[in-house]
Scaffold this motif. Structure first.
Motif, PDB file in Angstrom:
ATOM      1  N   THR A 168       0.846  -1.190   0.000  1.00  0.00           N
ATOM      2  CA  THR A 168       0.000   0.000   0.000  1.00  0.00           C
ATOM      3  C   THR A 168       0.884   1.244   0.000  1.00  0.00           C
ATOM      4  O   THR A 168       2.062   1.182   0.345  1.00  0.00           O
ATOM      5  N   GLY A 169       0.308   2.355  -0.391  1.00  0.00           N
ATOM      6  CA  GLY A 169       1.057   3.607  -0.388  1.00  0.00           C
ATOM      7  C   GLY A 169       0.755   4.428  -1.622  1.00  0.00           C
ATOM      8  O   GLY A 169       0.656   3.891  -2.726  1.00  0.00           O
ATOM      9  N   GLU A 170       0.641   5.731  -1.423  1.00  0.00           N
ATOM     10  CA  GLU A 170       0.297   6.633  -2.518  1.00  0.00           C
ATOM     11  C   GLU A 170       1.511   7.357  -3.076  1.00  0.00           C
ATOM     12  O   GLU A 170       1.388   8.154  -4.006  1.00  0.00           O
ATOM     13  N   ASN A 171       2.678   7.090  -2.505  1.00  0.00           N
ATOM     14  CA  ASN A 171       3.903   7.708  -3.005  1.00  0.00           C
ATOM     15  C   ASN A 171       5.084   6.831  -2.601  1.00  0.00           C
ATOM     16  O   ASN A 171       4.926   5.837  -1.883  1.00  0.00           O
ATOM     17  N   GLU A 172       6.264   7.190  -3.061  1.00  0.00           N
ATOM     18  CA  GLU A 172       7.454   6.368  -2.829  1.00  0.00           C
ATOM     19  C   GLU A 172       7.747   6.182  -1.344  1.00  0.00           C
ATOM     20  O   GLU A 172       8.052   5.071  -0.890  1.00  0.00           O
ATOM     21  N   LYS A 173       7.649   7.245  -0.571  1.00  0.00           N
ATOM     22  CA  LYS A 173       7.941   7.155   0.859  1.00  0.00           C
ATOM     23  C   LYS A 173       7.002   6.180   1.554  1.00  0.00           C
ATOM     24  O   LYS A 173       7.439   5.327   2.347  1.00  0.00           O
ATOM     25  N   ASN A 174       5.709   6.272   1.258  1.00  0.00           N
ATOM     26  CA  ASN A 174       4.733   5.389   1.898  1.00  0.00           C
ATOM     27  C   ASN A 174       4.913   3.935   1.475  1.00  0.00           C
ATOM     28  O   ASN A 174       4.738   3.011   2.276  1.00  0.00           O
ATOM     29  N   ILE A 175       5.238   3.735   0.204  1.00  0.00           N
ATOM     30  CA  ILE A 175       5.472   2.375  -0.292  1.00  0.00           C
ATOM     31  C   ILE A 175       6.647   1.738   0.447  1.00  0.00           C
ATOM     32  O   ILE A 175       6.584   0.580   0.886  1.00  0.00           O
ATOM     33  N   LYS A 176       7.714   2.488   0.621  1.00  0.00           N
ATOM     34  CA  LYS A 176       8.895   1.944   1.290  1.00  0.00           C
ATOM     35  C   LYS A 176       8.639   1.693   2.776  1.00  0.00           C
ATOM     36  O   LYS A 176       9.156   0.722   3.347  1.00  0.00           O
ATOM     37  N   GLU A 177       7.840   2.526   3.394  1.00  0.00           N
ATOM     38  CA  GLU A 177       7.466   2.272   4.785  1.00  0.00           C
ATOM     39  C   GLU A 177       6.628   1.000   4.892  1.00  0.00           C
ATOM     40  O   GLU A 177       6.775   0.224   5.846  1.00  0.00           O
ATOM     41  N   ALA A 178       5.762   0.768   3.903  1.00  0.00           N
ATOM     42  CA  ALA A 178       4.952  -0.453   3.899  1.00  0.00           C
ATOM     43  C   ALA A 178       5.834  -1.685   3.739  1.00  0.00           C
ATOM     44  O   ALA A 178       5.618  -2.714   4.399  1.00  0.00           O
ATOM     45  N   ILE A 179       6.828  -1.601   2.871  1.00  0.00           N
ATOM     46  CA  ILE A 179       7.756  -2.722   2.676  1.00  0.00           C
ATOM     47  C   ILE A 179       8.526  -3.009   3.962  1.00  0.00           C
ATOM     48  O   ILE A 179       8.690  -4.168   4.362  1.00  0.00           O
ATOM     49  N   LYS A 180       8.981  -1.963   4.624  1.00  0.00           N
ATOM     50  CA  LYS A 180       9.708  -2.140   5.887  1.00  0.00           C
ATOM     51  C   LYS A 180       8.832  -2.841   6.925  1.00  0.00           C
ATOM     52  O   LYS A 180       9.284  -3.757   7.628  1.00  0.00           O
ATOM     53  N   THR A 181       7.578  -2.442   7.003  1.00  0.00           N
ATOM     54  CA  THR A 181       6.652  -3.062   7.955  1.00  0.00           C
ATOM     55  C   THR A 181       6.436  -4.537   7.634  1.00  0.00           C
ATOM     56  O   THR A 181       6.405  -5.387   8.534  1.00  0.00           O
ATOM     57  N   ILE A 182       6.305  -4.856   6.355  1.00  0.00           N
ATOM     58  CA  ILE A 182       6.119  -6.253   5.938  1.00  0.00           C
ATOM     59  C   ILE A 182       7.318  -7.101   6.355  1.00  0.00           C
ATOM     60  O   ILE A 182       7.169  -8.203   6.904  1.00  0.00           O
TER      61      ILE A 182
END
Length: 294
Positions: A233-247
């Motif tokens: 999930t994520g609407e921009n690069e920063k949010n996408i990378k935070e989602a990956i880190k959480t996963i």
């Protein structure tokens, strides 16, 4: 020793990574990675291109690459022909039908050099495909001088394309790297007097085998590349990378802590993780196989 490191910068530019506590044992910082994003775009094609660009360096050291290139150029007077010849010779070293293992080992070869600044002692891909030499031991054996310490880094890669396989890959990698540590001396015996060792590092290994290398330290690296199925999930690069880190952190946190009890406590502190989820890993492996012809 740094002059023997191969170039990894182009590849790493297409990897998103962080170095933090992954909430598992041993309790310390480890690496979490994924293929990089530029805004909403995953850079999978560029990642794969740069990874395959490192194949020649994985198979041959600089002196061997130069020798093969120079001999071909002397025959053809054609730079393009000599370059393609060298690449094709490296591709011929790949075992047919094993894209998962070779993808993971090639990736590990690059990541240990980049993150741990340790040069490869053995070109394991040449060993794997040589007549009379079966696959044995570590996926990677690297070395660096760190202060007074002579540091050997033993690496294991597990790459699983099937879904829901993180726990299996993690456990197998953990057990394999401990076995690699236990069998290291026997493995080195197999290759010490062949031409698989880097010539520049042969004296280091011989001194170690003779029991005369001072201040030896071992570090173990487990790389787990697996097919991730959790939706990003994520609407921009920063949010996408935070989602990956959480996963990544959730995967590591959920791993069964009982599995660590069979490992010697002191040895466990030397284990370092590189966790690399890849979405649609099966498709990426097919593309990798097509590129290298394995």
């Amino acid at each position: 020793m740094d002059k023997y490191l191969t170039n990894t910068e182009k590849l790493i530019n297409h990897i998103y990574w962080f170095y933090e506590d992954l909430e598992t044992l041993p309790k310390k910082d480890h690496y979490g990675l994924s293929i990089n994003y530029t805004d909403l775009k995953e850079r999978k094609d560029d990642f794969l291109s740069e990874l395959t660009n490192t194949v020649v360096s994985w198979v041959y050291n600089n002196s061997k690459s130069k020798d093969l290139f120079d001999k071909r150029f002397a025959e053809t007077s054609d730079y393009g022909n000599a370059a393609n010849f060298l690449t094709n010779q490296a591709y011929k070293k790949f075992r047919k039908g094993y894209p998962q293992g070779q993808f993971g080992e090639l990736l590990l070869f690059n990541l240990i050099q980049h993150y741990y600044k340790a040069v490869p002692i053995l070109r394991k891909q040449r060993i794997t495909t040589s007549v009379g030499h079966e696959r044995f031991g570590a996926d990677a054996i690297h070395y660096k001088k760190q202060g007074d310490d002579n540091v050997f880094i033993l690496g294991e890669s597990k790459c699983y394309e099937s879904k829901y396989s993180f726990n299996s890959a993690f456990e197998t990698s953990l057990n394999s790297v401990v076995t690699t540590f236990d069998l290291l001396d026997k493995e080195i015996d197999l290759y010490l007097y062949d031409d698989f060792l880097e010539p520049e590092l042969e004296d280091v290994v011989k001194t170690y085998k003779a029991g005369k290398l001072p201040d030896v330290k071992f570090e173990l690296v487990c790389m787990v590349a697996y097919n991730e199925t959790t939706k990003i999930t994520g609407e921009n690069e920063k949010n996408i990378k935070e989602a990956i880190k959480t996963i990544i952190k959730n995967r590591c946190k959920s791993f069964d802590q009982e599995k660590f009890k069979i490992i010697n406590e002191a040895l466990l502190t030397r284990i370092n993780y590189i966790v690399f989820p890849i979405w649609e890993l099966d498709i990426l492996l097919d593309a990798f196989q097509s590129k290298v012809g394995s």
